[in-house]
Scaffold this active site. Structure first.
Site, short mmCIF file in Angstrom:
data_model
loop_
_atom_site.label_atom_id
_atom_site.label_comp_id
_atom_site.label_asym_id
_atom_site.label_seq_id
_atom_site.Cartn_x
_atom_site.Cartn_y
_atom_site.Cartn_z
N ALA A 106 0.87 -1.18 0.00
CA ALA A 106 0.00 0.00 0.00
C ALA A 106 0.91 1.23 0.00
O ALA A 106 2.10 1.12 0.32
CB ALA A 106 -0.91 0.01 1.21
N PHE A 107 0.35 2.37 -0.38
CA PHE A 107 1.23 3.52 -0.64
C PHE A 107 1.91 4.05 0.61
O PHE A 107 2.84 4.84 0.51
CB PHE A 107 0.44 4.64 -1.35
N LYS A 108 1.48 3.65 1.78
CA LYS A 108 2.07 4.22 2.99
C LYS A 108 3.50 3.76 3.24
O LYS A 108 4.17 4.29 4.11
CB LYS A 108 1.17 3.93 4.18
N ASP A 109 3.97 2.80 2.46
CA ASP A 109 5.35 2.33 2.62
C ASP A 109 6.38 3.46 2.47
O ASP A 109 7.34 3.52 3.24
CB ASP A 109 5.67 1.25 1.58
N ALA A 112 6.44 5.76 5.53
CA ALA A 112 6.91 5.05 6.72
C ALA A 112 8.41 4.77 6.63
O ALA A 112 9.14 4.91 7.62
CB ALA A 112 6.13 3.75 6.89
#
Ligand SMILES: *Cc1c(COP(=O)(O)O)cnc(C)c1O
Length: 432
Positions: A106-109, A112
């Protein structure tokens, strides 16, 4: 670069301070004191002569200033962007910017990984003082944060998730790592997790603990999201696109507007939401009126009081007429989302996840009104992360990538939490 609090009371701080604190002491979001402009030829020529990671470094550097040495920051950006962000034309002038090729799909990688590496660097000069990252998750954030911070020296991560309310894959992403990552399985819903985290930040008993947040309110998680928009722009070879961003807390779209303000040509921004439509209603009326959050199949966007909305307003000097010139917003129901998933699949064979589908529908509407334009929608998660919805909607089986498959065999380890008191006892115990 200095950051000020949008609540207007707290002192200005450096990038380092802002990243370590998360939220300003007056509970405001940090915002850069000025928006740096990139040199005029950056978006015309230079961007094509350098790698994405070099271009991304140039764009983020002014926000970090001298807090991280150039060589270290270059390495951080390079490690953050160690996978692809393909921008695929699925129908004429309709592009899917795939942001799900990272470790947790998911794009939050990206946010993070960048934040974890920055805190890891800052921690080297903090003489053994540990930092505790608290994060409440409805699904994707927790996995990305756990993965990004896994094994980072001096940083402990505590994730609160609502028991029984995340998917099997998401739960394994949070609970199977161990080491410096602890998963707390809260009896309640996402809002309960979020209130516990908020209460902890206000709790004087934790003042000796260095608590920070890994949600997109943290500048170190928010800012690197501008890399996606840079990547799409490079791939479109300078054609200023309209960006359609499936939006929940509005961190992602806000990062896109930021790089536009730094000089990147963009035709228009459109926030796509589900029925949690505070922003689309705002764009109609100029009134910001959150209503109770309703559950949908695009659950990462089940947000009715988007925390980054104040940053969007700030980027336009809080002028409603200015915002309306550059940004629109549209909302769709779950039925419309499923209908879009089916239509796109039948017409092109392309599989969207529910979040990407909301944005895809918005992009198609935009193209009907602007046939000469190119519209890029952000596909924020791999469809296999929402397996049931996608398979039921498309009446077809989709392949689960090996990385997700392997996870399902791992052992879940979590600590049950029934109240704020239990959460508090856990944190205080951990810190002695
Ligand atoms: C978090 C998330 C969003 C919403 O992004 P914001 O930056 O909060 O607006 C959209 N899609 C997916 C899959 C997400 O995980």
């Amino acid at each position: 670069m200095k950051y000020f609090s949008l609540s207007g009371q707290a002192d200005k701080v450096s990038f380092r301070e802002a990243a370590i604190r998360g939220l300003a002491p007056d509970k405001g979001l940090y915002f850069p004191e000025s928006i740096p402009a990139l040199p005029p030829d950056f978006f015309k020529t230079s961007i094509y002569q350098m790698s994405l990671s070099e271009a991304a470094f140039q764009a983020i550097r002014p926000f970090v200033g001298d807090d991280i040495p150039e060589a270290v920051l270059k390495q951080i950006v390079k490690e953050t962007l160690s996978f692809d962000f393909p921008c695929k034309e699925i129908k004429p002038n309709l592009f899917s910017l795939e942001l799900f090729h990272g470790p947790t799909m998911a794009f939050k990688d990206v946010g993070a990984r960048f934040m974890a590496r920055c805190l890891g660097y800052f921690n080297q000069t903090r003489q053994g003082e540990r930092i505790t990252v608290l994060v409440a998750t409805s699904g994707d954030t927790g996995g990305a944060v756990a993965n990004g911070f896994y094994g980072v020296e001096g940083v402990d991560v505590v994730i609160l998730y609502p028991g029984g309310k995340v998917s099997a894959i998401q739960e394994k992403q949070l609970t199977a790592l161990g080491k410096n990552i602890t998963a707390l399985e809260v009896r309640g819903n996402f809002d309960d997790c979020q209130s516990m985290v908020k209460a902890a930040f206000l709790d004087a008993d934790f003042s000796a603990l260095n608590l920070t947040s890994a949600n997109s309110i943290n500048v170190a998680r928010w800012l690197p999201q501008l890399f996606y928009f840079l990547s799409a722009y490079r791939q479109l070879q300078g054609h200023a696109p309209a960006f359609v961003v499936p939006s929940g807390n509005f961190g992602n779209i806000c990062a896109g507007i930021l790089i536009h303000k730094m000089g990147m040509p963009v035709e228009h921004f459109i926030a796509a939401t589900n029925i949690n439509d505070t922003a689309p209603r705002y764009m109609q009326t100029g009134k910001y009126e959150p209503r109770p959050t309703q559950p949908t199949i695009s659950n990462a966007m089940d947000v009715s009081d988007p925390s980054n909305f104040v940053r969007v307003l700030q980027l336009f000097g809080n002028e409603f007429t200015e915002i309306k010139k550059y940004v629109s917003a549209q909302s769709y129901t779950d039925d419309q989302t499923r209908e879009t998933m089916s239509k796109i699949f039948q017409a092109t064979g392309y599989v969207t996840d529910p979040h990407g589908a909301v944005a895809c529908r918005t992009a198609e509407d935009y193209l009907s009104a602007h046939p000469q334009s190119k519209a890029v929608f952000l596909e924020t998660a791999h469809p296999a992360k929402f397996l049931e919805t996608v398979e039921n909607t498309l009446s077809t089986k989709i392949a689960i990538p090996q990385g997700l498959q392997n996870l399902l065999d791992k052992e879940k380890r979590s600590i049950p939490i029934n109240s704020y008191r239990e959460f508090k006892d856990f944190l205080l115990e951990k810190s002695v």
